[in-house]
Design a protein around this motif. Sequence first.
Motif, short mmCIF file in Angstrom:
data_model
loop_
_atom_site.label_atom_id
_atom_site.label_comp_id
_atom_site.label_asym_id
_atom_site.label_seq_id
_atom_site.Cartn_x
_atom_site.Cartn_y
_atom_site.Cartn_z
N LEU A 14 -2.75 51.74 1.89
CA LEU A 14 -1.37 51.26 1.80
C LEU A 14 -0.51 52.28 1.05
O LEU A 14 -0.97 52.90 0.08
N TYR A 15 0.71 52.45 1.51
CA TYR A 15 1.65 53.30 0.78
C TYR A 15 2.96 52.56 0.59
O TYR A 15 3.38 51.77 1.43
N ASP A 16 3.62 52.81 -0.53
CA ASP A 16 4.84 52.09 -0.89
C ASP A 16 6.03 53.01 -1.12
O ASP A 16 7.17 52.56 -1.02
N THR A 31 -7.99 46.86 3.01
CA THR A 31 -6.85 47.64 2.52
C THR A 31 -7.08 48.06 1.07
O THR A 31 -7.63 47.30 0.26
N VAL A 32 -6.65 49.29 0.75
CA VAL A 32 -6.89 49.85 -0.58
C VAL A 32 -5.62 50.54 -1.08
O VAL A 32 -4.73 50.88 -0.31
N ASN A 33 -5.57 50.74 -2.39
CA ASN A 33 -4.54 51.56 -2.99
C ASN A 33 -4.75 53.02 -2.60
O ASN A 33 -5.88 53.46 -2.35
N ARG A 55 -9.53 51.16 -5.40
CA ARG A 55 -9.45 49.72 -5.56
C ARG A 55 -8.91 49.03 -4.31
O ARG A 55 -7.95 49.49 -3.70
N SER A 56 -9.52 47.90 -3.96
CA SER A 56 -9.02 47.09 -2.86
C SER A 56 -7.74 46.40 -3.28
O SER A 56 -7.52 46.09 -4.45
#
Length: 369
Positions: free
Chosen positions: A237-239, A150-152, A134-135
């Motif tokens: 992306l990473y969190d 950017t994506v999950n 998913r974006s």
Amino acid sequence: MKRIILGGLLAACGLSACQHKDLCMDHNHNANLMLEVNWYLEWNLEYFIDWETQWHPDWKVDWSKIIPDEPEGVRLVAQSSDDARYKQVYNLPSGGGAVELQPGRYSTLLYNNDTEYIIFEDADLSSAITATTRSRTRSPYSENNPQEVTVNSPDYLFSSYDDDFLIDEKQYDAVTGDVIRIVVDVPMYPVVLSYIVRYEFTAGKEYVVEARGALSGMAGTVNLSTRRTLDDVVTVLYDEAEVSDYGVEAVVRSFGLCNFDPVPTDEYPHGHFYSPDEIDSRVGVSRQDRPRAGEETRNILTLELALRSGKVKTIETDVTDQVLQQPRGGVLIVKDIEVTPDEGEGNNDSGFDVDVNDWGDNEQIELPV
């Protein structure tokens, strides 16, 4: 019982206009096939670097955050070789189960059906099914890098595929009258791998309240029958980065680099990069207006640090050379990170200012069941 090996498998999908059956292993006495699923719970695939032998003895990590758990269930898609319109879909427990298929030849596609962020892109042929993720937008990163999609991070995903699986005529037990089942060992190979990111600080990690970031130049789509990544480029992306004894540590899940085939051959025992021109034209690809990988594509590792001063410090590092040696998971190292007292001192412990806009709009997509 008769035992055979179902070789070269890979997984996938969610198919519309298909028959779906939830099976119990003990009650379908007419089932002629018993799938025994074996999960290869790998976090990376060896290419130039073998982390089995090159792991630094001083590195301590929480492997529960890196090595995938066994998925909760598996889905089988069986497509008739004589009539591609005839597809059957079976949902099975994680270990496998009983399946009833009419005699004939099939292409068989399997995948774990417990994902949240994976989007399966349907196709007429099961060999052409792809997976993407998913974006998602996240400020300020997306505003500062508007050219990047950017994506999950994708969920852990496994697949298995056989393009010519033969089911013989049913045979029956002379005593019970039940169908004698063929037992098939199914190897489920990882499609999503992990990068362990080590940001090694020389000073100032005590000022870090929270950390997150992104890794650009990664594959946005993977074909599930071949496990080849395609050439559309995304930024993952990473969190879940955290302050460690040496600095900041993060785990980034992805499909890996673009245009990479991980299936071993005699010539390429650890897989190889390939030209996009080699892809069969029948393989369905949804580019979703994403840029395509080229010689200019770089892998940029971004680290955002929320500091006690209330400031956010952003560090961008070109890790292309490291990723090329590890196209499907591995360890990325960035050294000599420093946060000065002028940047970090303060009493703000709130971390990033996260609100609805910070995370972007959730993308609602109807998935086949």
